[in-house]
Design a protein around this motif. Structure first.
Motif, mmCIF file in Angstrom:
data_model
loop_
_atom_site.group_PDB
_atom_site.id
_atom_site.type_symbol
_atom_site.label_atom_id
_atom_site.label_comp_id
_atom_site.label_asym_id
_atom_site.label_seq_id
_atom_site.Cartn_x
_atom_site.Cartn_y
_atom_site.Cartn_z
ATOM 1 N N LEU A 343 0.857 -1.194 0.000
ATOM 2 C CA LEU A 343 0.000 0.000 0.000
ATOM 3 C C LEU A 343 0.888 1.238 0.000
ATOM 4 C CD1 LEU A 343 -1.974 -2.229 1.056
ATOM 5 C CD2 LEU A 343 -2.992 -0.467 2.517
ATOM 6 N N GLU A 344 0.815 2.018 -1.049
ATOM 7 C CA GLU A 344 1.573 3.269 -1.138
ATOM 8 C C GLU A 344 0.667 4.452 -0.773
ATOM 9 O OE1 GLU A 344 4.628 4.051 -1.724
ATOM 10 O OE2 GLU A 344 5.592 2.323 -2.680
ATOM 11 N N HIS A 345 1.088 5.230 0.238
ATOM 12 C CA HIS A 345 0.336 6.396 0.702
ATOM 13 C C HIS A 345 1.036 7.674 0.256
ATOM 14 C CE1 HIS A 345 -0.735 3.102 3.399
ATOM 15 N NE2 HIS A 345 -1.872 3.723 3.631
ATOM 16 N N GLU A 346 0.296 8.567 -0.343
ATOM 17 C CA GLU A 346 0.865 9.839 -0.774
ATOM 18 C C GLU A 346 1.502 10.523 0.434
ATOM 19 O OE1 GLU A 346 -0.503 13.793 -3.341
ATOM 20 O OE2 GLU A 346 -2.008 12.591 -2.312
ATOM 21 N N GLY A 347 2.817 10.713 0.400
ATOM 22 C CA GLY A 347 3.471 11.291 1.559
ATOM 23 C C GLY A 347 4.965 11.415 1.379
ATOM 24 N N PHE A 348 5.604 12.066 2.376
ATOM 25 C CA PHE A 348 7.033 12.357 2.337
ATOM 26 C C PHE A 348 7.630 12.090 3.718
ATOM 27 C CE2 PHE A 348 4.855 15.033 -0.696
ATOM 28 C CZ PHE A 348 5.546 14.774 -1.867
ATOM 29 N N LEU A 349 8.484 11.063 3.822
ATOM 30 C CA LEU A 349 9.048 10.651 5.102
ATOM 31 C C LEU A 349 9.826 11.765 5.780
ATOM 32 C CD1 LEU A 349 11.071 7.356 5.588
ATOM 33 C CD2 LEU A 349 11.869 9.472 6.583
ATOM 34 N N THR A 350 10.694 12.452 5.036
ATOM 35 C CA THR A 350 11.606 13.410 5.644
ATOM 36 C C THR A 350 11.019 14.811 5.760
ATOM 37 O OG1 THR A 350 12.673 13.860 3.528
ATOM 38 C CG2 THR A 350 13.632 12.132 4.893
ATOM 39 N N ALA A 351 9.737 14.940 5.579
ATOM 40 C CA ALA A 351 9.068 16.218 5.803
ATOM 41 C C ALA A 351 8.053 16.008 6.929
ATOM 42 C CB ALA A 351 8.377 16.708 4.531
ATOM 43 N N PRO A 352 8.504 16.096 8.189
ATOM 44 C CA PRO A 352 7.641 15.689 9.294
ATOM 45 C C PRO A 352 6.327 16.442 9.364
ATOM 46 C CG PRO A 352 9.539 16.943 10.089
ATOM 47 C CD PRO A 352 9.797 16.596 8.659
ATOM 48 N N ASP A 353 6.327 17.688 8.937
ATOM 49 C CA ASP A 353 5.083 18.436 9.006
ATOM 50 C C ASP A 353 4.242 18.270 7.747
ATOM 51 O OD1 ASP A 353 4.990 19.545 11.584
ATOM 52 O OD2 ASP A 353 6.578 20.937 11.043
ATOM 53 N N SER A 354 4.730 17.489 6.791
ATOM 54 C CA SER A 354 3.882 17.140 5.650
ATOM 55 C C SER A 354 2.995 15.977 6.094
ATOM 56 C CB SER A 354 4.736 16.755 4.437
ATOM 57 O OG SER A 354 5.358 17.883 3.899
ATOM 58 N N TRP A 355 1.965 16.332 6.822
ATOM 59 C CA TRP A 355 1.172 15.367 7.583
ATOM 60 C C TRP A 355 0.180 14.622 6.701
ATOM 61 C CZ3 TRP A 355 -3.846 17.598 7.676
ATOM 62 C CH2 TRP A 355 -3.880 18.978 7.445
ATOM 63 N N TYR A 356 -0.187 13.441 7.213
ATOM 64 C CA TYR A 356 -1.167 12.596 6.538
ATOM 65 C C TYR A 356 -2.573 12.985 7.006
ATOM 66 C CZ TYR A 356 3.011 9.764 5.810
ATOM 67 O OH TYR A 356 4.266 9.338 5.470
ATOM 68 N N THR A 357 -3.496 13.050 6.069
ATOM 69 C CA THR A 357 -4.852 13.456 6.412
ATOM 70 C C THR A 357 -5.618 12.313 7.063
ATOM 71 O OG1 THR A 357 -5.770 12.782 4.288
ATOM 72 C CG2 THR A 357 -4.922 15.047 4.452
ATOM 73 N N GLU A 358 -6.620 12.689 7.826
ATOM 74 C CA GLU A 358 -7.503 11.704 8.439
ATOM 75 C C GLU A 358 -8.265 10.927 7.373
ATOM 76 O OE1 GLU A 358 -9.535 9.782 11.757
ATOM 77 O OE2 GLU A 358 -7.566 10.632 11.303
ATOM 78 N N ALA A 359 -8.623 11.593 6.278
ATOM 79 C CA ALA A 359 -9.337 10.899 5.200
ATOM 80 C C ALA A 359 -8.510 9.724 4.679
ATOM 81 C CB ALA A 359 -9.658 11.875 4.076
ATOM 82 N N MET A 360 -7.196 9.914 4.511
ATOM 83 C CA MET A 360 -6.348 8.833 3.998
ATOM 84 C C MET A 360 -6.147 7.747 5.043
ATOM 85 S SD MET A 360 -2.726 8.980 1.941
ATOM 86 C CE MET A 360 -1.736 9.644 3.274
ATOM 87 N N TYR A 361 -5.904 8.119 6.303
ATOM 88 C CA TYR A 361 -5.778 7.120 7.363
ATOM 89 C C TYR A 361 -7.030 6.230 7.399
ATOM 90 C CZ TYR A 361 -1.586 8.740 9.967
ATOM 91 O OH TYR A 361 -0.303 9.036 10.373
ATOM 92 N N ARG A 362 -8.214 6.839 7.290
ATOM 93 C CA ARG A 362 -9.454 6.074 7.437
ATOM 94 C C ARG A 362 -9.685 5.120 6.271
ATOM 95 N NH1 ARG A 362 -14.270 8.514 10.849
ATOM 96 N NH2 ARG A 362 -13.065 9.352 12.565
ATOM 97 N N THR A 363 -9.495 5.583 5.049
ATOM 98 C CA THR A 363 -9.708 4.667 3.926
ATOM 99 C C THR A 363 -8.643 3.575 3.909
ATOM 100 O OG1 THR A 363 -8.536 6.176 2.426
ATOM 101 C CG2 THR A 363 -10.939 6.323 2.487
ATOM 102 N N PRO A 407 9.334 7.614 11.145
ATOM 103 C CA PRO A 407 8.913 7.821 12.535
ATOM 104 C C PRO A 407 7.709 8.724 12.711
ATOM 105 C CG PRO A 407 10.843 9.153 12.044
ATOM 106 C CD PRO A 407 10.621 8.277 10.848
ATOM 107 N N TYR A 408 7.221 9.360 11.642
ATOM 108 C CA TYR A 408 6.096 10.281 11.778
ATOM 109 C C TYR A 408 4.757 9.657 11.393
ATOM 110 C CZ TYR A 408 10.020 13.523 11.986
ATOM 111 O OH TYR A 408 11.190 14.158 12.313
ATOM 112 N N TRP A 409 4.762 8.421 10.909
ATOM 113 C CA TRP A 409 3.500 7.714 10.661
ATOM 114 C C TRP A 409 2.882 7.359 12.018
ATOM 115 C CZ3 TRP A 409 0.448 6.644 6.532
ATOM 116 C CH2 TRP A 409 -0.517 5.652 6.665
#
Length: 640
Positions: A343-363, A407-409
């Motif tokens: 499962l690939e989630h739109e995101g950036f590991l080394t940008a800690p404040d580039s946060w994951y949305t609740e919509a993506m976590y839920r789906t 570490p930010y997931w």
């Protein structure tokens, strides 16, 4: 002009500028009042505004930093200037995404450049429109929570008008507006997004945000909107094709290519017949290190690599690329690839404040629950892995393995959504602990996000750091696989050598005051675990240790069969130990017991593909930050 004045009144309460004093403590209900003021000004039911914001950001402001899709503030207003970012993680380092020595190394080439800002879809440019509708400046919308909420309310009110419906005090009348607000361009995704918002609205929520604000949405179970409002928006119908998704998510079929290049090479996955041929045992969570459009372009490139699903940040939309019966090239370990779903989630590991949305976590959580039920995969951290938990196949591949989602997931929140929260299951003298720091408040210093050696922005983390002694001043434990020269591990954001992550379970080696030691990579590793703010919970589980008479046993990165198991025509794969040892007296938490398996699939023509199974059996263990395998004949298992 009125909107500007209204936002100005709230701005001092919610901006990150003025420091609080003992005489003037910050008002913990200011954010709640900002929602009420914005709802009143734009004629949006406050419940709707709160529920939309919760699904976007869980009401957090993230210090004014953008999400992975360039969204700012509690309402996740997107700004195209921050949506263009970074390199693609499948193209870095030296990891062979297939991880199979029977074939030439496949390290993906650098992909084509990112799109120009003007080419980005409207869903990545909502902040511009919010500025035009509200009269607030883009800078205010990015930096002030109160202004951001005003902008979001303005967008919702405009969406209601564009849906052809009058203003209404009844939240049920806003389903279509919420669906339009999602920015989704297809009916199924817009409907799923609105369903999630109204689920939050019906069940209610209450939490303290990352800025210390208390926000509450009282439950309203009586609200029953008509989903036909979304169908009337005139959006496209996504091609579900043969996609395999639960009915509770919006899924689109965007297939990865299976093509020959010549010279025996082909891409970008392997045909198989799972679970008939091999059991699917793992779900591997990745982040894309790329925007959504780039991610889709990459997975459709036959010269690139592949995975089963991609998930979009802004609205949780899912694209499936491979049938689940087939094997993707995503984990860098062929044994894991052959037995996993990626499962690939739109995101950036080394940008800690580039946060994951609740919509993506839920789906994502709903998709994982579906996969776990379909294939009988336990919902725990030895089966739901991060890419950073997948072991190298041999000593030579350890340093090239990837470190996402990093570490930010938020594993604790993710597993709550999976219905498997990490809770204590044993008393204070338990022989096992489950790592579980309080994500938002736990902010260890990481370095190297933007520049080598430079501290990353402070941010919540689900990982604890491991020392050689019960002291913050003690060196970090060593990882001889990552650093054969024996150097200490570092605080680098991509350095997994001294890190234990939320949900991972380890055998307790010792307890001393505020510190707990665990067995980790063949050594005793200490982490701070005070009673008043614990970073782990006590648990029970099966443990293993070297059987009597053995001073040490080898550790492996894959569970391959013994040489005698290979039939004629299938090259014997080496069973190569990693440069670690499981020593007598040490204990590790046990996962599955499995026979050695190898999927032989080196050619485009599937006629000669074979699954080889041996008599030798292995146990999966939580050995370090990554899982590993030991031979069952080498160890003794007991209850811990």
């Amino acid at each position: 002009m009125g909107a500007l004045a209204s936002a100005a009144l709230l701005f001092p309460l919610l901006s990150s500028g003025p420091a609080a004093t003992a005489e003037e403590p910050p008002d913990p209900r200011a954010l709640q009042r900002a929602f009420a003021a914005a709802a009143e000004r734009y004629g949006v039911p406050e419940r709707v505004l709160l529920a939309v914001s919760y699904l976007q950001s869980r009401w957090d402001g993230h210090g004014g930093a953008p999400s992975v899709s360039g969204g700012y503030g509690p309402m996740h207003l997107t700004d195209l200037r921050s949506a263009l970012a970074g390199a693609q993680h499948h193209a870095d380092a030296d990891e062979d995404a297939r991880g199979d020595e029977s074939r030439p190394v496949r390290v993906a080439a650098e992909p084509a450049g990112l799109p120009e800002p003007a080419e980005l879809p409207a869903r990545l440019r909502t902040l511009e429109r919010a500025a035009a509708l509200s009269g607030l400046s883009p800078d205010e919308l990015r930096t002030s929570a109160a202004a951001n909420i005003q902008g979001g309310a303005a967008l919702l009110a405009a969406a209601q008008r564009e849906s052809g419906r009058p203003p209404s005090a009844d939240p049920a009348d806003w389903f279509g507006a919420v669906a339009r607000f999602s920015g989704a361009d297809d009916t199924a995704t817009a409907t799923t997004y609105a369903n999630d918002v109204f689920d939050v609205l019906r069940t209610g929520e209450r939490r303290t945000t990352d800025s210390g604000q208390t926000v509450e949405l009282a439950p309203a179970p009586e609200v029953t909107p008509d989903p036909a409002q979304a169908a009337a928006l005139g959006l496209r119908t996504a091609d579900r094709g043969p996609s395999e998704c639960p009915p509770t998510v919006a899924c689109e079929w965007i297939p990865a290519p299976y093509e020959e290049f010549g010279d025996g090479d082909y891409g970008n996955h392997d045909k198989a017949d799972r679970p008939v041929s091999q059991k699917i045992e793992y779900i591997v969570v990745h982040d894309t290190e790329a925007t959504w459009d780039v991610t889709l372009r990459l997975v459709q490139d036959p010269a690139y690599v592949s995975w089963q699903y991609s998930l979009r940040s802004s609205d949780g939309h899912i694209a499936q690329h491979l049938p689940l019966k087939d094997v993707g090239w995503h984990a860098g370990n062929w044994y894991v690839n052959a037995k996993s779903v990626g499962l690939e989630h739109e995101g950036f590991l080394t940008a800690p404040d580039s946060w994951y949305t609740e919509a993506m976590y839920r789906t994502s959580a709903r998709l994982v629950r579906y996969l776990a039920a379909r294939y009988d995969i336990p919902l725990d951290r030895q089966h739901v892995l991060g890419h950073d938990n997948v072991p190298g196949t041999t000593a030579a591949t350890i340093r090239g393995m990837h470190t996402d989602p990093g570490p930010y997931w938020d594993w604790a929140h993710y597993f709550r959504l999976l219905g498997r929260p990490f809770t204590p299951s044993a008393g204070p003298d338990a022989g096992v602990v489950t790592i579980r720091p309080q994500y938002a408040a736990h902010q260890p210093v990481y370095t190297g996000c933007a520049k080598a050696g430079e501290a990353c922005a402070p941010h919540g983390s689900g990982a604890v750091r491991l020392h050689t002694a019960p002291s913050d001043a003690a060196p970090l434990v060593k990882d001889v696989g990552l650093r054969p020269g024996g150097q200490d591990s570092t605080t680098g954001v991509n350095d997994t050598g001294a890190r234990a992550s939320t949900g991972q379970q380890y055998a307790v080696a010792e307890r001393r005051g505020d510190w707990t030691a665990i067995w980790y990579l063949g050594q005793k590793a200490w982490f701070r675990n005070p009673v008043e703010r614990p970073t782990a919970v006590n648990a029970r589980g099966l443990l293993l240790t070297p059987r009597a008479g053995l001073a040490e046993v080898p550790v492996y990165g894959r569970a391959y069969p013994e040489a005698a198991a290979y039939p004629a025509g299938v090259p014997v794969q080496s069973v190569s130990p990693l440069p670690y040892k499981l020593l007598a007296g040490q204990r590790y938490v046990v996962g599955d017991r499995t026979p050695g398996e190898y999927y032989f699939a080196p050619t485009f023509d599937t006629t000669g593909h074979r699954v080889v199974r041996g008599q030798e059996e292995y146990y999966e263990i939580q050995f370090g930050h990554r899982v590993a395998f030991v031979k069952a004949a080498d160890v003794r298992v007991f209850a811990g």
